[in-house]
Write an enzyme that holds these catalytic residues in place. Sequence first.
Site, PDB file in Angstrom:
ATOM      1  N   TYR A 145      58.517 -36.542 -64.181  1.00 23.72           N
ATOM      2  CA  TYR A 145      58.895 -37.801 -64.834  1.00 23.72           C
ATOM      3  C   TYR A 145      60.364 -38.118 -64.570  1.00 23.72           C
ATOM      4  O   TYR A 145      60.720 -39.247 -64.205  1.00 23.72           O
ATOM      5  CB  TYR A 145      58.634 -37.676 -66.339  1.00 23.72           C
ATOM      6  CG  TYR A 145      58.852 -38.943 -67.127  1.00 23.72           C
ATOM      7  CD1 TYR A 145      57.889 -39.940 -67.151  1.00 23.72           C
ATOM      8  CD2 TYR A 145      60.022 -39.132 -67.866  1.00 23.72           C
ATOM      9  CE1 TYR A 145      58.081 -41.102 -67.889  1.00 23.72           C
ATOM     10  CE2 TYR A 145      60.217 -40.284 -68.607  1.00 23.72           C
ATOM     11  CZ  TYR A 145      59.240 -41.268 -68.616  1.00 23.72           C
ATOM     12  OH  TYR A 145      59.442 -42.409 -69.348  1.00 23.72           O
ATOM     13  N   LYS A 149      61.822 -41.454 -62.555  1.00 22.11           N
ATOM     14  CA  LYS A 149      62.682 -42.412 -63.244  1.00 22.11           C
ATOM     15  C   LYS A 149      64.072 -42.471 -62.609  1.00 22.11           C
ATOM     16  O   LYS A 149      64.685 -43.548 -62.549  1.00 22.11           O
ATOM     17  CB  LYS A 149      62.778 -42.061 -64.727  1.00 22.11           C
ATOM     18  CG  LYS A 149      61.459 -42.221 -65.479  1.00 22.11           C
ATOM     19  CD  LYS A 149      60.895 -43.627 -65.364  1.00 22.11           C
ATOM     20  CE  LYS A 149      59.666 -43.832 -66.219  1.00 22.11           C
ATOM     21  NZ  LYS A 149      59.122 -45.213 -66.119  1.00 22.11           N
TER      22      LYS A 149
END
Length: 241
Positions: A145, A149
Amino acid sequence: MSGRLAGRVALVTGARGGIGAAIARRFAEQGALVAGADIGPGVEAELALHCDVSDPAQAEAAVAATVAKFGALHILVNNAAAFVPDNTAETIPLEDWNRAMAVNLTGPMLMSRYAIPAMRAAGGGSIIHMASQLGHVGREGRFWYCTAKAALVHMATCMAIDHAKDRIRVNSLSPGPIATDRTLGRIGGEERALAFYGPLTLTGRQGTPEEIADAALFLASDESRYMTGTDLLVDGGYNAR
Protein backbone atom coordinates in the site's frame (compact mmCIF):
# COMPACT_ATOMS: atom_id res chain seq x y z
CA MET A 1 -26.50 26.60 -10.23
CA SER A 2 -24.41 28.27 -7.57
CA GLY A 3 -21.44 27.22 -5.50
CA ARG A 4 -17.68 26.88 -5.82
CA LEU A 5 -18.03 24.23 -8.55
CA ALA A 6 -20.98 25.69 -10.42
CA GLY A 7 -20.96 24.65 -14.05
CA ARG A 8 -18.31 21.95 -13.54
CA VAL A 9 -18.60 18.25 -14.26
CA ALA A 10 -16.85 15.83 -11.90
CA LEU A 11 -16.14 12.11 -12.05
CA VAL A 12 -15.35 10.44 -8.72
CA THR A 13 -14.17 6.83 -8.57
CA GLY A 14 -14.67 4.67 -5.51
CA ALA A 15 -17.81 6.71 -4.88
CA ARG A 16 -19.95 4.13 -3.12
CA GLY A 17 -19.00 4.94 0.45
CA GLY A 18 -16.58 6.56 2.87
CA ILE A 19 -14.35 9.24 1.40
CA GLY A 20 -15.60 8.85 -2.18
CA ALA A 21 -19.24 9.31 -1.22
CA ALA A 22 -18.40 12.33 0.93
CA ILE A 23 -16.53 13.93 -1.97
CA ALA A 24 -19.37 13.26 -4.41
CA ARG A 25 -21.88 14.83 -1.99
CA ARG A 26 -19.72 17.88 -1.31
CA PHE A 27 -19.11 18.50 -5.00
CA ALA A 28 -22.84 18.26 -5.74
CA GLU A 29 -23.61 20.66 -2.86
CA GLN A 30 -21.20 23.12 -4.45
CA GLY A 31 -22.92 23.04 -7.83
CA ALA A 32 -21.06 20.32 -9.73
CA LEU A 33 -22.71 17.73 -11.93
CA VAL A 34 -21.33 14.51 -10.47
CA ALA A 35 -20.77 11.05 -11.92
CA GLY A 36 -19.89 8.44 -9.31
CA ALA A 37 -18.15 5.22 -10.33
CA ASP A 38 -17.64 2.06 -8.31
CA ILE A 39 -17.48 -1.71 -8.73
CA GLY A 40 -20.51 -2.20 -6.47
CA PRO A 41 -24.08 -0.91 -6.27
CA GLY A 42 -25.30 1.92 -4.08
CA VAL A 43 -23.54 4.93 -5.60
CA GLU A 44 -25.45 8.12 -4.82
CA ALA A 45 -24.73 10.54 -7.64
CA GLU A 46 -26.59 12.12 -10.51
CA LEU A 47 -24.91 9.56 -12.77
CA ALA A 48 -24.01 6.21 -11.16
CA LEU A 49 -21.55 4.09 -13.10
CA HIS A 50 -20.18 0.57 -12.69
CA CYS A 51 -16.43 0.69 -13.23
CA ASP A 52 -13.42 -1.42 -12.35
CA VAL A 53 -10.75 1.23 -12.83
CA SER A 54 -8.10 -1.41 -13.55
CA ASP A 55 -9.97 -2.46 -16.71
CA PRO A 56 -9.08 -0.15 -19.61
CA ALA A 57 -12.40 -0.69 -21.38
CA GLN A 58 -14.42 0.12 -18.25
CA ALA A 59 -12.30 3.17 -17.44
CA GLU A 60 -12.76 4.51 -20.96
CA ALA A 61 -16.50 3.79 -20.84
CA ALA A 62 -16.92 5.65 -17.53
CA VAL A 63 -15.35 8.80 -18.94
CA ALA A 64 -17.34 8.50 -22.17
CA ALA A 65 -20.61 8.05 -20.27
CA THR A 66 -19.88 11.11 -18.12
CA VAL A 67 -19.19 13.30 -21.15
CA ALA A 68 -22.24 11.90 -22.97
CA LYS A 69 -24.47 12.69 -20.00
CA PHE A 70 -23.15 16.13 -19.04
CA GLY A 71 -21.36 17.35 -22.15
CA ALA A 72 -17.92 17.85 -20.61
CA LEU A 73 -15.49 16.77 -17.90
CA HIS A 74 -13.60 19.20 -15.66
CA ILE A 75 -12.70 17.25 -12.51
CA LEU A 76 -11.47 13.70 -11.94
CA VAL A 77 -10.98 12.27 -8.45
CA ASN A 78 -9.11 8.97 -8.52
CA ASN A 79 -10.32 7.61 -5.20
CA ALA A 80 -10.91 3.91 -5.95
CA ALA A 81 -8.62 1.63 -3.95
CA ALA A 82 -8.03 -2.05 -3.33
CA PHE A 83 -6.93 -3.57 -0.02
CA VAL A 84 -5.25 -6.93 0.38
CA PRO A 85 -4.06 -8.70 3.56
CA ASP A 86 -0.94 -7.36 5.25
CA ASN A 87 2.22 -9.10 4.12
CA THR A 88 5.88 -8.59 3.38
CA ALA A 89 7.72 -8.77 0.07
CA GLU A 90 8.73 -12.29 1.06
CA THR A 91 5.23 -13.57 1.77
CA ILE A 92 2.69 -11.61 -0.28
CA PRO A 93 0.89 -13.74 -2.88
CA LEU A 94 1.70 -12.40 -6.33
CA GLU A 95 -2.00 -12.14 -7.18
CA ASP A 96 -2.50 -9.83 -4.18
CA TRP A 97 0.41 -7.62 -5.24
CA ASN A 98 -0.86 -7.46 -8.82
CA ARG A 99 -4.40 -6.58 -7.73
CA ALA A 100 -3.20 -3.86 -5.36
CA MET A 101 -1.05 -2.27 -8.05
CA ALA A 102 -3.72 -2.65 -10.73
CA VAL A 103 -6.36 -0.72 -8.78
CA ASN A 104 -4.25 1.65 -6.66
CA LEU A 105 -1.77 2.71 -9.32
CA THR A 106 -2.71 1.56 -12.82
CA GLY A 107 -6.34 2.53 -12.24
CA PRO A 108 -5.61 6.24 -11.72
CA MET A 109 -3.36 6.20 -14.77
CA LEU A 110 -6.09 4.66 -16.92
CA MET A 111 -8.80 7.00 -15.70
CA SER A 112 -6.49 9.95 -16.34
CA ARG A 113 -5.56 8.65 -19.79
CA TYR A 114 -9.19 8.83 -20.90
CA ALA A 115 -10.11 11.95 -18.92
CA ILE A 116 -7.31 14.17 -20.21
CA PRO A 117 -8.64 14.54 -23.79
CA ALA A 118 -12.08 15.45 -22.42
CA MET A 119 -10.56 18.01 -20.04
CA ARG A 120 -8.43 19.46 -22.81
CA ALA A 121 -11.57 19.86 -24.93
CA ALA A 122 -13.28 21.60 -22.01
CA GLY A 123 -10.43 24.10 -21.67
CA GLY A 124 -8.69 22.50 -18.71
CA GLY A 125 -9.45 20.84 -15.43
CA SER A 126 -8.26 19.34 -12.17
CA ILE A 127 -7.16 15.76 -11.53
CA ILE A 128 -6.88 14.63 -7.92
CA HIS A 129 -5.10 11.37 -7.06
CA MET A 130 -6.15 10.05 -3.66
CA ALA A 131 -2.85 9.03 -2.09
CA SER A 132 -2.17 8.57 1.63
CA GLN A 133 0.06 9.69 4.47
CA LEU A 134 1.46 6.15 4.13
CA GLY A 135 2.91 7.33 0.83
CA HIS A 136 5.28 9.41 2.99
CA VAL A 137 6.05 6.98 5.83
CA GLY A 138 6.15 3.22 6.20
CA ARG A 139 4.02 0.81 8.18
CA GLU A 140 4.68 -2.80 9.08
CA GLY A 141 3.01 -5.28 6.75
CA ARG A 142 1.60 -2.58 4.49
CA PHE A 143 4.54 -2.20 2.07
CA TRP A 144 2.32 -2.88 -0.95
CA TYR A 145 0.00 0.00 0.00
CA CYS A 146 2.79 2.42 0.95
CA THR A 147 4.56 1.69 -2.34
CA ALA A 148 1.48 2.32 -4.48
CA LYS A 149 0.58 5.54 -2.66
CA ALA A 150 4.13 6.91 -2.82
CA ALA A 151 4.14 6.25 -6.55
CA LEU A 152 0.78 7.99 -6.87
CA VAL A 153 2.18 11.14 -5.25
CA HIS A 154 5.00 11.21 -7.79
CA MET A 155 2.61 10.37 -10.63
CA ALA A 156 0.73 13.57 -9.84
CA THR A 157 3.95 15.59 -10.01
CA CYS A 158 4.96 14.14 -13.37
CA MET A 159 1.48 14.43 -14.86
CA ALA A 160 1.33 18.06 -13.76
CA ILE A 161 4.49 18.74 -15.78
CA ASP A 162 3.17 16.92 -18.84
CA HIS A 163 -0.25 18.58 -18.90
CA ALA A 164 0.30 22.13 -17.67
CA LYS A 165 0.15 23.18 -21.32
CA ASP A 166 -3.39 21.75 -21.44
CA ARG A 167 -4.43 23.85 -18.43
CA ILE A 168 -4.92 20.64 -16.49
CA ARG A 169 -3.78 20.78 -12.88
CA VAL A 170 -2.77 17.50 -11.24
CA ASN A 171 -2.32 17.11 -7.49
CA SER A 172 -2.46 14.32 -4.95
CA LEU A 173 -4.37 14.34 -1.68
CA SER A 174 -2.95 12.31 1.21
CA PRO A 175 -5.39 11.58 4.06
CA GLY A 176 -4.20 10.38 7.42
CA PRO A 177 -6.26 7.96 9.53
CA ILE A 178 -9.90 8.50 8.54
CA ALA A 179 -12.93 7.07 10.33
CA THR A 180 -14.63 5.28 7.46
CA ASP A 181 -16.86 2.24 7.91
CA ARG A 182 -14.16 0.07 6.35
CA THR A 183 -11.46 1.34 8.70
CA LEU A 184 -13.64 1.04 11.78
CA GLY A 185 -14.73 -2.45 10.78
CA ARG A 186 -11.16 -3.57 10.18
CA ILE A 187 -9.91 -2.37 13.56
CA GLY A 188 -12.97 -3.32 15.61
CA GLY A 189 -15.07 -0.21 16.22
CA GLU A 190 -14.76 3.46 17.16
CA GLU A 191 -13.27 2.98 20.63
CA ARG A 192 -10.48 0.71 19.43
CA ALA A 193 -9.84 2.99 16.45
CA LEU A 194 -9.50 6.02 18.72
CA ALA A 195 -7.19 4.15 21.09
CA PHE A 196 -4.97 3.05 18.19
CA TYR A 197 -4.95 6.10 15.94
CA GLY A 198 -5.38 8.90 18.48
CA PRO A 199 -1.82 8.74 19.83
CA LEU A 200 -0.43 8.72 16.28
CA THR A 201 -1.79 12.19 15.46
CA LEU A 202 -1.33 15.63 16.99
CA THR A 203 -5.10 16.17 17.01
CA GLY A 204 -5.67 12.99 19.05
CA ARG A 205 -8.32 11.56 16.76
CA GLN A 206 -9.11 10.19 13.36
CA GLY A 207 -10.28 12.51 10.64
CA THR A 208 -13.69 12.30 9.00
CA PRO A 209 -14.59 11.67 5.36
CA GLU A 210 -16.14 15.13 5.30
CA GLU A 211 -12.80 16.74 6.22
CA ILE A 212 -11.16 15.00 3.27
CA ALA A 213 -14.05 16.11 1.06
CA ASP A 214 -13.30 19.71 2.10
CA ALA A 215 -9.69 19.28 0.96
CA ALA A 216 -10.80 17.71 -2.33
CA LEU A 217 -13.16 20.62 -2.90
CA PHE A 218 -10.27 23.03 -2.48
CA LEU A 219 -8.15 21.13 -5.03
CA ALA A 220 -11.05 20.94 -7.49
CA SER A 221 -12.01 24.61 -7.22
CA ASP A 222 -10.43 27.79 -8.53
CA GLU A 223 -9.22 28.52 -5.01
CA SER A 224 -6.27 26.22 -5.77
CA ARG A 225 -5.73 27.55 -9.29
CA TYR A 226 -2.03 28.28 -8.59
CA MET A 227 -1.45 24.78 -7.18
CA THR A 228 -0.32 21.86 -9.31
CA GLY A 229 2.19 19.05 -9.09
CA THR A 230 2.11 18.76 -5.32
CA ASP A 231 0.65 16.71 -2.48
CA LEU A 232 -1.86 18.02 0.05
CA LEU A 233 -1.29 16.18 3.33
CA VAL A 234 -4.38 16.09 5.57
CA ASP A 235 -3.30 13.82 8.40
CA GLY A 236 -3.99 15.49 11.73
CA GLY A 237 -0.26 15.91 12.25
CA TYR A 238 0.55 12.19 11.84
CA ASN A 239 3.64 12.94 9.79
CA ALA A 240 4.81 15.75 12.05
CA ARG A 241 5.82 13.30 14.80
